[in-house]
Design a protein around this motif. Structure first.
Motif, PDB file in Angstrom:
ATOM      1  N   LYS A 121      -0.810  -3.608 -11.605  1.00  0.00           N
ATOM      2  CA  LYS A 121      -0.433  -2.195 -11.959  1.00  0.00           C
ATOM      3  C   LYS A 121      -1.287  -1.825 -13.823  1.00  0.00           C
ATOM      4  O   LYS A 121      -1.257  -2.136 -14.251  1.00  0.00           O
ATOM      5  CB  LYS A 121       1.424  -2.148 -11.960  1.00  0.00           C
ATOM      6  CG  LYS A 121       2.133  -0.774 -12.144  1.00  0.00           C
ATOM      7  CD  LYS A 121       3.003  -0.399 -12.564  1.00  0.00           C
ATOM      8  CE  LYS A 121       3.216   0.610 -13.207  1.00  0.00           C
ATOM      9  NZ  LYS A 121       4.795   0.868 -13.422  1.00  0.00           N
ATOM     10  N   ILE A 175       2.974   2.938  -8.530  1.00  0.00           N
ATOM     11  CA  ILE A 175       4.523   3.098  -8.573  1.00  0.00           C
ATOM     12  C   ILE A 175       4.904   3.818  -9.188  1.00  0.00           C
ATOM     13  O   ILE A 175       4.575   3.905 -10.586  1.00  0.00           O
ATOM     14  CB  ILE A 175       4.901   1.207  -9.364  1.00  0.00           C
ATOM     15  CG1 ILE A 175       4.051  -0.276  -8.284  1.00  0.00           C
ATOM     16  CG2 ILE A 175       5.600   1.003 -10.045  1.00  0.00           C
ATOM     17  CD1 ILE A 175       3.980  -1.181  -9.231  1.00  0.00           C
ATOM     18  N   GLY A 191      -7.870   2.807  -5.028  1.00  0.00           N
ATOM     19  CA  GLY A 191      -6.772   2.548  -5.918  1.00  0.00           C
ATOM     20  C   GLY A 191      -6.286   2.201  -4.042  1.00  0.00           C
ATOM     21  O   GLY A 191      -6.695   2.717  -3.452  1.00  0.00           O
ATOM     22  N   ASN A 192      -4.931   1.240  -3.717  1.00  0.00           N
ATOM     23  CA  ASN A 192      -4.576   1.205  -2.561  1.00  0.00           C
ATOM     24  C   ASN A 192      -2.867   1.586  -2.804  1.00  0.00           C
ATOM     25  O   ASN A 192      -2.456   1.738  -1.430  1.00  0.00           O
ATOM     26  CB  ASN A 192      -3.994  -0.716  -2.954  1.00  0.00           C
ATOM     27  CG  ASN A 192      -5.278  -1.551  -2.823  1.00  0.00           C
ATOM     28  OD1 ASN A 192      -5.733  -1.953  -3.609  1.00  0.00           O
ATOM     29  ND2 ASN A 192      -5.864  -1.350  -1.819  1.00  0.00           N
ATOM     30  N   ALA A 193      -2.153   1.563  -4.416  1.00  0.00           N
ATOM     31  CA  ALA A 193      -0.806   2.323  -4.108  1.00  0.00           C
ATOM     32  C   ALA A 193      -0.217   3.347  -5.127  1.00  0.00           C
ATOM     33  O   ALA A 193      -1.492   2.829  -6.202  1.00  0.00           O
ATOM     34  CB  ALA A 193      -0.189   1.307  -3.821  1.00  0.00           C
ATOM     35  N   ILE A 208      -2.727  -1.156  -8.290  1.00  0.00           N
ATOM     36  CA  ILE A 208      -2.116  -0.288  -8.782  1.00  0.00           C
ATOM     37  C   ILE A 208      -2.031   1.108  -9.326  1.00  0.00           C
ATOM     38  O   ILE A 208      -1.862   1.033 -10.691  1.00  0.00           O
ATOM     39  CB  ILE A 208      -0.588  -0.639  -8.414  1.00  0.00           C
ATOM     40  CG1 ILE A 208      -0.183  -1.787  -6.560  1.00  0.00           C
ATOM     41  CG2 ILE A 208       0.229   0.240  -8.183  1.00  0.00           C
ATOM     42  CD1 ILE A 208       0.434  -2.468  -6.779  1.00  0.00           C
ATOM     43  N   SER A 209      -1.894   1.899  -8.711  1.00  0.00           N
ATOM     44  CA  SER A 209      -1.869   3.468 -10.224  1.00  0.00           C
ATOM     45  C   SER A 209      -0.321   3.201 -10.525  1.00  0.00           C
ATOM     46  O   SER A 209       0.876   2.783 -10.324  1.00  0.00           O
ATOM     47  CB  SER A 209      -1.707   4.354  -9.786  1.00  0.00           C
ATOM     48  OG  SER A 209      -1.842   5.148 -10.424  1.00  0.00           O
ATOM     49  N   LEU A 237      -5.192  -6.236  -4.758  1.00  0.00           N
ATOM     50  CA  LEU A 237      -4.417  -5.014  -5.518  1.00  0.00           C
ATOM     51  C   LEU A 237      -4.777  -3.904  -6.287  1.00  0.00           C
ATOM     52  O   LEU A 237      -4.074  -4.526  -7.388  1.00  0.00           O
ATOM     53  CB  LEU A 237      -2.825  -4.642  -4.670  1.00  0.00           C
ATOM     54  CG  LEU A 237      -2.663  -5.584  -3.303  1.00  0.00           C
ATOM     55  CD1 LEU A 237      -1.208  -5.802  -3.594  1.00  0.00           C
ATOM     56  CD2 LEU A 237      -3.331  -4.535  -2.437  1.00  0.00           C
ATOM     57  N   CYS A 281       0.492   9.166   0.061  1.00  0.00           N
ATOM     58  CA  CYS A 281      -0.708   8.155  -0.442  1.00  0.00           C
ATOM     59  C   CYS A 281      -0.937   8.072   0.734  1.00  0.00           C
ATOM     60  O   CYS A 281      -2.210   7.093   1.412  1.00  0.00           O
ATOM     61  CB  CYS A 281       0.539   7.622  -1.212  1.00  0.00           C
ATOM     62  SG  CYS A 281       0.710   7.708  -2.598  1.00  0.00           S
ATOM     63  N   LYS A 307       0.872  -1.381   0.142  1.00  0.00           N
ATOM     64  CA  LYS A 307       0.341  -0.350  -0.242  1.00  0.00           C
ATOM     65  C   LYS A 307       0.597   1.030   0.238  1.00  0.00           C
ATOM     66  O   LYS A 307       1.738   1.247   0.569  1.00  0.00           O
ATOM     67  CB  LYS A 307      -1.118  -0.364   1.196  1.00  0.00           C
ATOM     68  CG  LYS A 307      -1.870  -1.152   0.542  1.00  0.00           C
ATOM     69  CD  LYS A 307      -3.037  -0.713   2.029  1.00  0.00           C
ATOM     70  CE  LYS A 307      -4.340  -1.820   2.287  1.00  0.00           C
ATOM     71  NZ  LYS A 307      -5.300  -1.694   3.579  1.00  0.00           N
TER      72      LYS A 307
END
Length: 309
Positions: free
Chosen positions: A161, A203, A199-201, A184-185, A182, A218, A3
């Motif tokens: 991702k 990269i 969203g969770n996170a 992830i952007s 998950l 974040c 996250k």
């Protein structure tokens, strides 16, 4: 499992093009110090396409070693050859990595069935957690939500991702997958919107140079303090856009050298160094007080060029 702020780490190189492991060690320490939540080693930003297989493996192993188990390492293991990806994944099984980041096969232009079978085959040959990676502008193929939903049922495929830039994908996937899956952007400019939608996170490319800022943004988003997160996002918005003024990782390496994080901005052919025109644009931005305010804090003073700040 993952996250917040995950950095898509650059692979530092010497002037002659060899990997600079001394600089790599410094970067890993920098991200541990800056509270980055995880590191992606040898992804797109890490120039996975131009490292040899031997280098690819060694950079990941060294990144794990330098991390000293203080930060999770996600290894870029994607390939347009299913069997090559399986080979690298199996080789990393006892390396200490926390997961693999597996890009949609590029150049081949497989159908959705081919993409599904590709990821299924890899996942069936390892127990390592797998994160799908969709970036159609680079690969020429788009991993559609319906295929992601099917793949999410495979036990060790833990997330995606998503770098298509299509924010509707968040809801289109999230509504039909397990709550632990998950999202992830993979796009800095829309990362906060992505997280606000569920969203969770992220990269992040920009996290290479302002890891603490991305971490804070974040962290606010995870706590649903979106007003505070948006304030940071507005502050770094121009920088996020400049990271893609030329092909990634050309601009991020140029700035990383400029501020003293790495010794050279060397990239591997067929990529070339930043053009004179964009050099002037980035130099102009770096002279702004807003950039110095964004980049400098007490935690990173020992990592940056003293002449810069």
């Amino acid at each position: 499992m993952f996250k917040g702020s995950i950095v898509a780490l650059i692979t530092p190189m010497k002037i002659n093009g060899e990997v600079c492991y001394k600089s790599l060690k410094k970067l890993v320490k920098y991200h541990i110090k800056s509270n980055t939540n995880a590191i992606v080693s040898v992804g797109t930003t890490g120039e996975s396409a131009t490292l040899t297989q031997k280098e690819h493996y060694k950079v990941i192993i060294k990144t794990v070693k330098y991390s000293k188990k203080k930060i999770p390492i996600i290894a870029g293991t994607g390939s347009n050859s299913t069997y090559e990806s399986i080979e690298l994944t199996k080789k990393l099984e006892n390396s200490g990595i926390s997961a693999c980041l597996n890009v949609v096969p590029y150049y081949n232009k497989p159908t959705q069935k081919g993409i599904f079978e590709h990821f299924k085959k890899i996942s069936n040959n390892t127990d390592l957690p797998q994160i799908l990676y969709n970036i159609p502008k680079r690969t020429g193929s788009d991993l559609l939500p319906k295929t992601v939903i099917k793949l999410s049922k495979i036990k060790n495929i833990i997330g995606i991702k998503e770098a298509s830039g299509d924010l509707s994908r968040v809801n289109n996937i999230k509504s039909f997958v397990n709550k632990k899956f998950l999202l992830i952007s993979g796009d800095d400019t829309t990362a906060l919107d992505f997280m606000q939608l569920g969203g969770n996170a992220v990269i992040s490319v920009t996290a290479n140079i302002i890891p603490n800022k991305i971490f804070k943004m974040c962290n606010f988003a995870i706590k649903k303090k979106f007003y505070k997160a948006r304030k940071i996002n507005n502050e770094i918005n121009e920088l996020n856009k400049l990271m893609f003024i030329e092909t990634n990782p050309i601009p991020i390496k140029w700035i990383s050298k400029k501020i003293g994080l790495i010794k050279t901005d060397t990239v591997r052919l067929p990529l070339t160094k930043l053009s004179k025109k964009n050099n002037s644009i980035l130099n102009f931005f770096l002279k702004k007080n807003i950039f110095r305010k964004i980049i400098f804090n007490k935690k990173n003073k020992n990592y940056l060029n003293k002449n810069f700040y």
